[in-house]
Design a protein around this motif. Structure first.
Motif, PDB file in Angstrom:
ATOM      1  N   ASN A 106       0.804  -1.227   0.000  1.00  0.00           N
ATOM      2  CA  ASN A 106       0.000   0.000   0.000  1.00  0.00           C
ATOM      3  C   ASN A 106       0.835   1.275   0.000  1.00  0.00           C
ATOM      4  O   ASN A 106       0.295   2.367  -0.101  1.00  0.00           O
ATOM      5  N   ASP A 162       2.457   2.700   2.445  1.00  0.00           N
ATOM      6  CA  ASP A 162       2.412   3.510   3.656  1.00  0.00           C
ATOM      7  C   ASP A 162       3.756   3.642   4.367  1.00  0.00           C
ATOM      8  O   ASP A 162       3.914   4.458   5.257  1.00  0.00           O
ATOM      9  N   ALA A 217      -0.501  -5.711   3.251  1.00  0.00           N
ATOM     10  CA  ALA A 217      -1.219  -4.652   2.535  1.00  0.00           C
ATOM     11  C   ALA A 217      -2.683  -4.995   2.341  1.00  0.00           C
ATOM     12  O   ALA A 217      -3.531  -4.104   2.322  1.00  0.00           O
TER      13      ALA A 217
END
Length: 151
Positions: A27, A29, A76
């Motif tokens: 993802n 992040d 994710a």
């Protein structure tokens, strides 16, 4: 020899955490922000993180090792992944070992590791698995574990 071979120390279990990376998307992040307007072709990508647990069972009377990487999660997506089996193999005289990773009787890669610490109180290892996620041969995973003796 990695550990004492008397009957009390013949069968030893090691438990702990596993972490790996796959060549699937994550993802993002954990990435730092890039300046606005950065060309998408040069934007960094984040490898997929895999978390789980690992167990190694060592029989120092026969100098054999086996184990499992289980409770694996593709972070994710929060997707649970099948366990990887650390197929039985010999422990070498220097405390190292290497062998095959299997998943449901199918070959899925290879692993290696070594015992360390006072009287083999810990074990560390790495693995490389392919084709083990949905049968897609292009999926690769590189993982690590450092485990402490639990019995």
């Amino acid at each position: 020899m990695p550990a004492a071979t008397n009957a009390a120390n013949a069968d030893v279990r090691y438990d702990g955490e596993y972490v790996g990376l796959m060549n699937l998307p994550d993802n993002g992040d954990a990435l730092l922000p890039v300046p606005p307007g950065t060309d998408p072709a040069v934007r960094p990508r984040q490898a997929a993180r895999v978390y789980g647990d690992a167990r190694i069972d060592a029989d120092f009377s026969t100098m054999r090792v086996k184990g499992q990487v289980y409770n694996r999660t593709y972070a994710a997506q929060g997707t649970e992944l099948e366990a990887l089996e650390i197929a039985p193999t010999d422990i070498q005289s220097d405390g190292s070992f290497s062998g095959d990773i299997t998943q449901g009787q199918q070959g899925a890669g290879s692993y290696g590791g070594a015992f360390g610490g006072s009287n083999a109180n810990s074990v560390a290892g790495a693995l490389h698995a392919t084709g083990h996620v949905g049968g897609v041969s292009e999926v690769e995973e590189f993982g690590l574990f450092v485990l402490e003796r639990s019995n």
